[in-house]
Motif scaffolding. Structure first.
Motif, PDB file in Angstrom:
ATOM      1  N   SER A 183       0.712  -1.238  -0.022  1.00 56.99           N
ATOM      2  CA  SER A 183      -0.226   0.059  -0.058  1.00 56.99           C
ATOM      3  C   SER A 183       0.723   1.282   0.295  1.00 56.99           C
ATOM      4  CB  SER A 183      -0.850   0.019   1.097  1.00 56.99           C
ATOM      5  OG  SER A 183      -1.805   0.990   1.271  1.00 56.99           O
ATOM      6  N   ALA A 184       1.858   1.255   0.877  1.00 55.22           N
ATOM      7  CA  ALA A 184       2.961   2.469   0.836  1.00 55.22           C
ATOM      8  C   ALA A 184       3.402   2.770  -0.465  1.00 55.22           C
ATOM      9  CB  ALA A 184       3.744   2.033   1.934  1.00 55.22           C
ATOM     10  N   ASN A 185       3.876   1.462  -1.096  1.00 54.55           N
ATOM     11  CA  ASN A 185       4.303   1.614  -2.461  1.00 54.55           C
ATOM     12  C   ASN A 185       3.410   2.178  -3.503  1.00 54.55           C
ATOM     13  OD1 ASN A 185       6.881   0.761  -1.713  1.00 54.55           O
ATOM     14  ND2 ASN A 185       6.554  -1.367  -2.109  1.00 54.55           N
ATOM     15  N   MET A 186       2.143   1.874  -3.361  1.00 52.96           N
ATOM     16  CA  MET A 186       1.213   2.391  -4.233  1.00 52.96           C
ATOM     17  C   MET A 186       0.764   3.688  -4.043  1.00 52.96           C
ATOM     18  SD  MET A 186      -1.485  -0.955  -5.089  1.00 52.96           S
ATOM     19  CE  MET A 186      -1.950  -1.193  -3.275  1.00 52.96           C
ATOM     20  N   TYR A 187       0.671   4.117  -2.717  1.00 52.56           N
ATOM     21  CA  TYR A 187       0.146   5.518  -2.556  1.00 52.56           C
ATOM     22  C   TYR A 187       1.235   6.349  -2.105  1.00 52.56           C
ATOM     23  CZ  TYR A 187      -4.067   2.610  -3.102  1.00 52.56           C
ATOM     24  OH  TYR A 187      -5.118   1.675  -3.724  1.00 52.56           O
ATOM     25  N   GLY A 188       2.380   5.720  -1.793  1.00 52.56           N
ATOM     26  CA  GLY A 188       3.463   7.073  -1.303  1.00 52.56           C
ATOM     27  C   GLY A 188       3.390   7.219   0.090  1.00 52.56           C
ATOM     28  N   PHE A 189       2.732   6.241   0.725  1.00 54.36           N
ATOM     29  CA  PHE A 189       2.836   6.551   2.318  1.00 54.36           C
ATOM     30  C   PHE A 189       4.210   6.121   3.105  1.00 54.36           C
ATOM     31  CE2 PHE A 189      -1.660   4.556   1.997  1.00 54.36           C
ATOM     32  CZ  PHE A 189      -2.221   5.830   1.748  1.00 54.36           C
ATOM     33  N   ASN A 190       4.645   6.802   4.136  1.00 51.51           N
ATOM     34  CA  ASN A 190       5.714   6.554   4.721  1.00 51.51           C
ATOM     35  C   ASN A 190       5.488   5.676   5.825  1.00 51.51           C
ATOM     36  OD1 ASN A 190       7.870   6.670   7.034  1.00 51.51           O
ATOM     37  ND2 ASN A 190       8.630   8.241   5.729  1.00 51.51           N
ATOM     38  N   VAL A 191       6.032   4.521   6.240  1.00 56.97           N
ATOM     39  CA  VAL A 191       5.416   3.507   7.354  1.00 56.97           C
ATOM     40  C   VAL A 191       6.905   3.012   7.917  1.00 56.97           C
ATOM     41  CG1 VAL A 191       3.386   2.741   5.870  1.00 56.97           C
ATOM     42  CG2 VAL A 191       5.553   1.537   5.244  1.00 56.97           C
ATOM     43  N   ASP A 192       7.743   3.848   7.966  1.00 59.26           N
ATOM     44  CA  ASP A 192       8.776   3.747   8.869  1.00 59.26           C
ATOM     45  C   ASP A 192       8.530   3.328  10.097  1.00 59.26           C
ATOM     46  OD1 ASP A 192      10.378   4.048   6.386  1.00 59.26           O
ATOM     47  OD2 ASP A 192      11.188   5.777   7.173  1.00 59.26           O
TER      48      ASP A 192
END
Length: 429
Positions: free
Chosen positions: A321-330
Motif C-alpha cells: 500500500s505504501a508503495n502504491m500510494y506513497g505512504f511513509n510506514v517507517d
C-alpha cells in the motif's frame, strides 16, 4: 544358545516368547517366529537390528505361499532398520503377481500413518507404477500421498506435483477429497496460479457443504474448516487481482461463517479462527485500498495477534500500500523490527516462504522509493536469494530487473553477492 549356555526356559524368559512356542519354532514343528520375536532374540544375543532378516524373507514368501500377516510387519521393520536388500528381494517376488500390489499399499499406509512419510514414498511409487486400473481408489490415494510428501518450497517441483495429481483428485474417497482440494489450492496460491486456486476453492466450498450431513467417514478436519478455506482462497484470488471490494464480500462471509447444522466443539473452534483471520483481512483490504488511517489500527491488531505468520502477511500488505500510494510506514516497520529479524525461519515452510519472499520484494521497492538505495539493494539481494532457493523463475527475473535498475549505485560487496547469485543460476551478467 549353546554358546551362551541358555536353556529354552531361560531364553523364553529373556525374550518374552512363550516357552512352548519357542521350542516348537526352533524345532520346526510349528509356525515360524514373528519378526518381533526375531528382534527380541537378536537383542538377547547382542546382535544388531535386522539380524537374520535375509533368512526371514523365506518365512514370508516362497513360490508356493505368501503370508500377508508376516510380510507387512517384516517390510516395515526392514524400512526401520535399513535392510533395503531384503525389501528389494521381497518386492521383486511380490510384483510377479499384480494382486500383491495391495500389500505394498498396506505397507505404505502404515508407514504414512506412523509419520514416516519419506519412508512410505517408495511404496506409494511402486503402487503408482504397477496399478493399471486408473479408477482404483488405491491408485488415487497413492497419488494423493505422493503429492503431499513431495510438497516443499521448490516451485518447479510443486507445479509438477500438481500436474501429476490433479487428474486423480475426483477419484479419491469423498472424505479425503476435501483435504486434497485444500492442499491443491494452497500450493497453487504460492505459485500464483490464480485460475487454478479459484477452481479448487469453488470445488472446496461445494463439496464441504455437500458432506456436512454425510454419515460416512469423517474428513481430516471439520467440514466447516474446508468451507471457510474455500471462501478464504476465493477472496484471496480477488485480492491478488486488485479487486478489493469483491474480495471483501468473501472475507465478510468467512468472518461470520454460517453452517447448516449445529456445530460441535471442534467446529466452533474452526469458526473462531476464521473470525480472527477475517478481521485481519478486512484491515488488509482497507490498507490495500489506500486507507492510510487504517494502517496504525491494523498494526495494533497485528501486535495483539502476536503471530509471526500474520505479521509477515500484514507488513507485506502495508508495504504494498505504501508503495502504491506513497505512504511513509517507517514507524510501523520499526515497531516490528524484532519480528522481521525472524522471517528467515520461514524459508523451509511452503506458504510462509512465499510470504517472506513477497515481503522482501515490497520492502526493496519501498527502500528505493525513499532514496535508501543501498538498503533497497540489500533487500533485493535477499529476495533474489529466496527466489533462487525456491526456483521461482518469475520472481528471480523481477529481482534481477530491480537490481539492474540501481546497479550503478551498488557497493563492491553487493555486486559480488549479485554475481555469485547469477553464477549459481547460470545467468550471464
Amino acid at each position: 544358545m549353546k554358546l551362551r549356555n541358555f536353556s529354552i526356559n531361560q531364553l523364553a524368559d529373556l525374550t518374552g516368547i512363550n516357552q512352548g512356542n519357542l521350542s516348537m519354532a526352533l524345532n520346526g514343528i510349528s509356525r515360524s517366529l514373528t519378526i518381533s520375536q526375531l528382534d527380541a532374540l537378536a537383542k538377547v544375543f547382542g546382535k544388531v537390528p535386522g539380524w537374520l532378516y535375509e533368512l526371514y524373507t523365506e518365512e514370508c514368501i516362497t513360490e508356493s505361499k505368501l503370508s500377508r500377516p508376516r510380510l507387512i510387519p517384516y517390510l516395515i521393520r526392514c524400512v526401520e532398520v535399513g535392510r533395503n536388500d531384503c525389501i528389494d528381494r521381497v518386492v521383486s517376488k511380490l510384483l510377479d503377481n499384480p494382486k500383491n500390489v495391495k500389500i505394498l499399499f498396506a505397507v505404505a499406509e502404515k508407514l504414512y500413518q506412523r509419520r514416516k512419510e519419506r519412508e512410505s514414498e517408495r511404496f506409494y511409487q511402486l503402487v503408482v507404477d504397477n496399478v493399471k486400473d486408473s479408477f482404483s481408489d488405491m491408485l488415487a490415494i497413492s497419488h494423493y500421498r505422493l503429492f503431499i510428501i513431495n510438497q516443499g518450497t521448490d516451485a518447479e517441483k510443486n507445479w509438477k506435483a500438481v500436474i501429476r495429481f490433479d487428474p486423480f483428485r475426483n477419484r479419491l474417497p469423498e472424505n479425503q477429497r476435501l483435504d486434497a482440494l485444500f492442499q491443491l489450492a494452497k500450493v497453487c496460491y504460492t505459485l500464483q496460479k490464480w485460475n487454478e486456486v479459484d477452481e479448487y476453492a469453488s470445488e472446496l466450498v461445494e463439496l464441504s457443504t455437500t458432506l456436512c450431513c454425510d454419515e460416512g467417514p469423517a474428513p481430516k478436519r471439520h467440514p466447516v474448516y474446508y468451507y471457510g478455506k474455500g471462501l478464504l482462497y476465493k477472496g484471496a484470488v480477488l485480492e491478488r487481482r486488485g479487486l478489493y471490494d469483491r474480495a471483501k464480500d468473501y472475507v465478510l462471509a468467512y468472518t461470520n461463517l454460517e453452517w447448516p447444522e449445529p456445530l460441535d466443539k471442534s467446529g466452533k473452534k474452526e469458526v473462531e479462527k476464521f473470525r480472527v483471520w477475517g478481521k485481519a483481512n478486512l484491515y488488509l483490504l482497507e490498507v490495500l485500498s489506500g486507507n492510510e488511517k487504517m494502517i496504525g489500527e491494523y498494526a495494533d491488531y497485528l501486535q495483539v495477534l502476536n503471530e509471526l505468520n500474520d505479521i509477515v502477511s500484514g507488513l507485506t500488505a502495508i508495504l504494498k500500500s505504501a508503495n502504491m500510494y506513497g505512504f511513509n510506514v517507517d514507524g510501523v516497520l520499526s515497531r516490528f523490527f524484532g519480528f522481521i529479524d525472524r522471517f528467515d525461519t520461514f524459508n523451509n515452510i511452503l506458504i510462509l516462504a512465499d510470504r517472506h519472499l513477497q515481503y522482501r520484494y515490497q520492502k526493496a521497492i519501498y527502500e528505493f522509493s525513499h532514496g535508501r538505495i543501498l538498503a533497497g539493494l540489500d533487500e533485493t539481494l535477499h529476495c533474489l536469494s529466496l527466489a533462487n532457493e525456491m526456483n521461482r523463475y518469475e520472481d528471480t527475473f523481477h529481482c534481477v530487473s530491480l537490481f539492474e535498475k540501481y546497479r550503478e549505485s551498488a557497493s563492491v560487496q553487493q555486486l559480488e553477492t549479485y554475481r555469485s547469485a547469477m553464477v549459481r543460476e547460470e545467468v550471464y551478467i
